[in-house]
Design a protein around this motif. Structure first.
Motif, PDB file in Angstrom:
ATOM      1  N   GLY A   1       0.812  -1.213   0.000  1.00 52.45           N
ATOM      2  CA  GLY A   1       0.000   0.000   0.000  1.00 52.45           C
ATOM      3  C   GLY A   1       0.843   1.260   0.000  1.00 52.45           C
ATOM      4  O   GLY A   1       0.475   2.266   0.599  1.00 52.45           O
ATOM      5  N   LEU A   2       1.976   1.207  -0.665  1.00 48.65           N
ATOM      6  CA  LEU A   2       2.887   2.349  -0.745  1.00 48.65           C
ATOM      7  C   LEU A   2       2.805   2.986  -2.124  1.00 48.65           C
ATOM      8  O   LEU A   2       2.323   2.365  -3.080  1.00 48.65           O
ATOM      9  N   THR A   3       3.323   4.191  -2.219  1.00 47.11           N
ATOM     10  CA  THR A   3       3.474   4.799  -3.538  1.00 47.11           C
ATOM     11  C   THR A   3       4.650   4.120  -4.218  1.00 47.11           C
ATOM     12  O   THR A   3       5.492   3.499  -3.562  1.00 47.11           O
ATOM     13  N   LYS A   4       4.706   4.235  -5.528  1.00 49.03           N
ATOM     14  CA  LYS A   4       5.825   3.635  -6.257  1.00 49.03           C
ATOM     15  C   LYS A   4       7.147   4.276  -5.858  1.00 49.03           C
ATOM     16  O   LYS A   4       8.174   3.613  -5.810  1.00 49.03           O
ATOM     17  N   VAL A   5       7.130   5.564  -5.542  1.00 47.34           N
ATOM     18  CA  VAL A   5       8.348   6.266  -5.127  1.00 47.34           C
ATOM     19  C   VAL A   5       8.856   5.696  -3.799  1.00 47.34           C
ATOM     20  O   VAL A   5      10.037   5.409  -3.640  1.00 47.34           O
ATOM     21  N   ALA A   6       7.941   5.497  -2.848  1.00 42.41           N
ATOM     22  CA  ALA A   6       8.320   4.945  -1.548  1.00 42.41           C
ATOM     23  C   ALA A   6       8.768   3.492  -1.687  1.00 42.41           C
ATOM     24  O   ALA A   6       9.738   3.068  -1.049  1.00 42.41           O
ATOM     25  N   ALA A   7       8.086   2.725  -2.523  1.00 45.67           N
ATOM     26  CA  ALA A   7       8.447   1.328  -2.731  1.00 45.67           C
ATOM     27  C   ALA A   7       9.821   1.226  -3.395  1.00 45.67           C
ATOM     28  O   ALA A   7      10.627   0.366  -3.029  1.00 45.67           O
ATOM     29  N   LYS A   8      10.092   2.120  -4.352  1.00 46.75           N
ATOM     30  CA  LYS A   8      11.394   2.109  -5.021  1.00 46.75           C
ATOM     31  C   LYS A   8      12.497   2.426  -4.017  1.00 46.75           C
ATOM     32  O   LYS A   8      13.549   1.784  -4.023  1.00 46.75           O
ATOM     33  N   ALA A   9      12.264   3.387  -3.143  1.00 43.82           N
ATOM     34  CA  ALA A   9      13.248   3.733  -2.117  1.00 43.82           C
ATOM     35  C   ALA A   9      13.491   2.552  -1.186  1.00 43.82           C
ATOM     36  O   ALA A   9      14.630   2.271  -0.801  1.00 43.82           O
TER      37      ALA A   9
END
Length: 87
Positions: free
Chosen positions: A15-23
């Protein structure tokens, strides 16, 4: 699955944004890489263990010419999958 697909899967499941998941994915890979560079193993319970192994010097064979080639000793990354992974 490549890195982009992994980021998308992590984002969807957590349930994260793609930016947060990428980080998060990049931080995980960086942490595992740093531990391996120090010679430490990284164990992820239920997934597997990353470790460093020494590969001895050996003599190989050039498949095209048949000539013998010296292959230098080096360190390599090994991965042993957990028995909990069922395919």
């Amino acid at each position: 699955m490549n890195k982009t697909q992994l980021v998308e899967a992590v984002a969807a499941q957590a349930g994260l944004t793609k930016v947060a998941a990428k980080a998060a994915v990049e931080a995980t890979v960086d942490a595992i890489t740093a531990a391996l560079k120090k010679g430490e193993a990284t164990q992820l319970i239920g997934f597997g263990t990353f470790s460093v192994a020494k590969r001895a010097a050996r003599v190989g064979k050039n498949p095209r010419t048949g000539a013998q080639v010296k292959i230098a000793a080096k360190k390599v990354v090994k991965f042993k999958a957990s028995s909990a992974i069922e395919l």
